[in-house]
Design an enzyme around this catalytic site. Structure first.
Site, PDB file in Angstrom:
ATOM      1  N   HIS A  25     -50.798  10.414  -6.081  1.00 21.86           N
ATOM      2  CA  HIS A  25     -49.534  10.376  -5.153  1.00 21.86           C
ATOM      3  C   HIS A  25     -49.316   9.310  -4.490  1.00 21.86           C
ATOM      4  O   HIS A  25     -50.014   8.197  -4.753  1.00 21.86           O
ATOM      5  CB  HIS A  25     -49.520  11.580  -4.296  1.00 21.86           C
ATOM      6  CG  HIS A  25     -50.789  11.525  -3.259  1.00 21.86           C
ATOM      7  ND1 HIS A  25     -50.382  10.945  -2.088  1.00 21.86           N
ATOM      8  CD2 HIS A  25     -51.799  12.070  -3.136  1.00 21.86           C
ATOM      9  CE1 HIS A  25     -51.272  11.031  -1.212  1.00 21.86           C
ATOM     10  NE2 HIS A  25     -52.271  11.633  -1.985  1.00 21.86           N
ATOM     11  N   ALA A  26     -48.591   9.328  -3.697  1.00 23.95           N
ATOM     12  CA  ALA A  26     -48.048   7.959  -3.107  1.00 23.95           C
ATOM     13  C   ALA A  26     -48.998   7.007  -2.409  1.00 23.95           C
ATOM     14  O   ALA A  26     -49.034   5.992  -2.966  1.00 23.95           O
ATOM     15  CB  ALA A  26     -46.924   8.067  -1.747  1.00 23.95           C
TER      16      ALA A  26
END
Length: 102
Positions: A25-26
């Protein structure tokens, strides 16, 4: 870390299991791409040994992989610091993205 000399090309390669609970994810993506950008070599990443291969220095492209936890990540690199890049990226993923570039 699994090392190979050929993930579809004659570029040095390595693989490592992604165990981060949320996958790529980010935050992990930013950490990974920041580290990749510290190397001169061309670095690619894939979720399968046969690709598709994408630029490991691109936040947008790596984020687009939408890679879940417990996926084997494959890296390959070409350049003067390819082996160092592979080792650093595998260590980063193995260490659950701790200790990456600030």
């Amino acid at each position: 870390m699994n090392r190979t000399r050929d993930f579809g090309m004659t570029m040095p390669g390595a693989s490592v299991r992604l165990l981060h609970s949320a996958g790529l994810h980010a935050r992990p993506v930013v950490t990974l791409t920041k580290l990749a950008k510290t190397f001169a070599s061309r670095i690619q990443i894939a979720a399968h040994a046969d690709g598709p291969w994408i630029d490991a220095k691109s936040v947008v492209k790596v984020m687009g992989m939408k890679t879940p936890s417990d996926t084997e990540l494959y890296f390959r690199a070409d350049g003067v610091d390819a082996d160092a890049a592979l080792s650093a990226l595998v260590k980063l993923v193995s260490d659950d993205f701790q200790g990456g570039p600030a």
